[in-house]
Enzyme design. Structure first.
Site, PDB file in Angstrom:
ATOM      1  N   GLU A  64     -14.164  55.440  93.103  1.00  0.00           N
ATOM      2  CA  GLU A  64     -15.583  55.557  93.459  1.00  0.00           C
ATOM      3  C   GLU A  64     -16.211  54.188  93.757  1.00  0.00           C
ATOM      4  O   GLU A  64     -17.421  54.078  93.898  1.00  0.00           O
ATOM      5  CB  GLU A  64     -16.342  56.282  92.330  1.00  0.00           C
ATOM      6  CG  GLU A  64     -15.978  57.773  92.276  1.00  0.00           C
ATOM      7  CD  GLU A  64     -16.602  58.509  91.091  1.00  0.00           C
ATOM      8  OE1 GLU A  64     -16.825  57.886  90.029  1.00  0.00           O
ATOM      9  OE2 GLU A  64     -16.867  59.723  91.247  1.00  0.00           O
TER      10      GLU A  64
ATOM     11  N   GLY B 205      -6.881  69.827  91.450  1.00  0.00           N
ATOM     12  CA  GLY B 205      -8.319  69.698  91.210  1.00  0.00           C
ATOM     13  C   GLY B 205      -8.991  71.059  91.055  1.00  0.00           C
ATOM     14  O   GLY B 205      -9.746  71.292  90.104  1.00  0.00           O
TER      15      GLY B 205
ATOM     16  N   ASN C 266     -18.506  60.762  99.409  1.00  0.00           N
ATOM     17  CA  ASN C 266     -17.169  61.225  99.004  1.00  0.00           C
ATOM     18  C   ASN C 266     -16.863  62.586  99.633  1.00  0.00           C
ATOM     19  O   ASN C 266     -16.845  63.627  98.970  1.00  0.00           O
ATOM     20  CB  ASN C 266     -17.084  61.276  97.475  1.00  0.00           C
ATOM     21  CG  ASN C 266     -15.648  61.462  96.991  1.00  0.00           C
ATOM     22  OD1 ASN C 266     -14.740  61.718  97.791  1.00  0.00           O
ATOM     23  ND2 ASN C 266     -15.453  61.340  95.695  1.00  0.00           N
TER      24      ASN C 266
ATOM     25  N   ARG D  18     -14.238  63.951 100.836  1.00  0.00           N
ATOM     26  CA  ARG D  18     -13.052  64.686 100.373  1.00  0.00           C
ATOM     27  C   ARG D  18     -13.406  65.564  99.174  1.00  0.00           C
ATOM     28  O   ARG D  18     -13.061  66.749  99.118  1.00  0.00           O
ATOM     29  CB  ARG D  18     -11.947  63.690 100.002  1.00  0.00           C
ATOM     30  CG  ARG D  18     -10.689  64.386  99.586  1.00  0.00           C
ATOM     31  CD  ARG D  18      -9.572  63.411  99.179  1.00  0.00           C
ATOM     32  NE  ARG D  18      -8.474  64.211  98.656  1.00  0.00           N
ATOM     33  CZ  ARG D  18      -7.255  64.268  99.181  1.00  0.00           C
ATOM     34  NH1 ARG D  18      -6.954  63.536 100.232  1.00  0.00           N
ATOM     35  NH2 ARG D  18      -6.334  65.036  98.657  1.00  0.00           N
TER      36      ARG D  18
ATOM     37  N   TYR E 191     -15.410  70.879  96.728  1.00  0.00           N
ATOM     38  CA  TYR E 191     -16.474  71.590  96.000  1.00  0.00           C
ATOM     39  C   TYR E 191     -17.061  72.724  96.850  1.00  0.00           C
ATOM     40  O   TYR E 191     -17.314  73.814  96.363  1.00  0.00           O
ATOM     41  CB  TYR E 191     -17.577  70.606  95.590  1.00  0.00           C
ATOM     42  CG  TYR E 191     -17.107  69.493  94.682  1.00  0.00           C
ATOM     43  CD1 TYR E 191     -16.037  69.672  93.806  1.00  0.00           C
ATOM     44  CD2 TYR E 191     -17.742  68.240  94.681  1.00  0.00           C
ATOM     45  CE1 TYR E 191     -15.604  68.643  92.974  1.00  0.00           C
ATOM     46  CE2 TYR E 191     -17.317  67.215  93.852  1.00  0.00           C
ATOM     47  CZ  TYR E 191     -16.249  67.418  93.002  1.00  0.00           C
ATOM     48  OH  TYR E 191     -15.832  66.408  92.176  1.00  0.00           O
TER      49      TYR E 191
END
Lengths: 159, 159
Positions: A26, A96, A123, A125, A130
């Site tokens: 990050e 994930g 972000n 990806r 999500y």
């Protein structure tokens, strides 16, 4: 093969390492001030502040999640997903989503009506993952924080 | 005269009313699905999910705060301010800042390093108050949520 298991106090150094890897991804590695000792005390002591899962692929640590209970005065019990991370070399195997499914399952067992988290706006990806599971942005809301001297100064006004 | 006191289970109907007034001010009155019974159970039962303060001005309920413990894997213990609200007829007397000072003081007592919350991007009056006490925006982060059928579908993937 993938195995997802609850973290124990013995995982505190591994968790610290994975937290750092996520922060590095990050682009904020210097923000990690937490120690393995903090995590051992705060996650696995008498008054746990969070829960954690470790994902293992063929016995190797591949990722993790940290989550905690949260509350909305509009809709009640929620689960807050503080972190979910899969190490780069283990990506593309659905790890994930599988970790998130476990957290979602725990949330429902505990009568939570929603699961929330924060994502970096760049972000893409992560955002794509999500969205693929049906998550929505809370577009109108912004996060604020009060810390350090400002927090202390405000607290001093309390009598 | 202003008095700030912890809410008790007898305040659940008042809290429900104040939560609704805040949601109405935020133009989202229909989002409040919580009942006084939910608040009594979740705030004042055997496993409290939040804490609340009531602000009284000359014995009249003037505002409230709802807050709960939170955790950051970067910096550790935090306090999360879910709601802070002052009824319109009681504004301009510093009640909001005084409630926030009490929450900040509790946060420091409990070794939290920060206090965080969410604000509507258009609520400039609130943003001005928050900035005046030294709060900062977490500019890079966005909120996401998974609820309803999407949450259930994800949980079903868990084995």
């Amino acid at each position: 093969m993938l195995k997802i298991r609850p973290a124990t106090i013995d995982d505190a150094p591994l968790l610290r390492q994975l937290i750092w890897e996520l922060a590095d991804y990050e682009k904020e590695p210097d923000e990690v001030r937490i120690t393995a000792g903090d995590l051992a005390r705060d996650g696995f002591g008498p008054d746990p502040q969070f829960r954690a899962l470790i994902a293992e692929w063929d016995g190797q640590p591949a990722g993790y999640a940290v989550f905690l209970r949260f509350y909305s005065t509009w809709s009640g019990r929620r689960m807050y997903l503080e972190d979910v991370f899969v190490r780069p070399q283990f990506r593309g195997r659905g790890i994930g989503r599988t970790i998130m499914a476990r957290v979602a399952s725990i949330a429902l067992e505990e009568n939570c009506t929603a699961m929330g988290w924060e994502v970096l706006h760049w972000n893409q990806r992560a955002i794509d993952v999500y969205r693929s599971v049906g998550a929505e942005f809370l577009e109108s809301w912004r996060l604020m924080i009060l810390r350090g001297d400002s927090l202390r100064k405000l607290a001093e006004r309390d009598q």
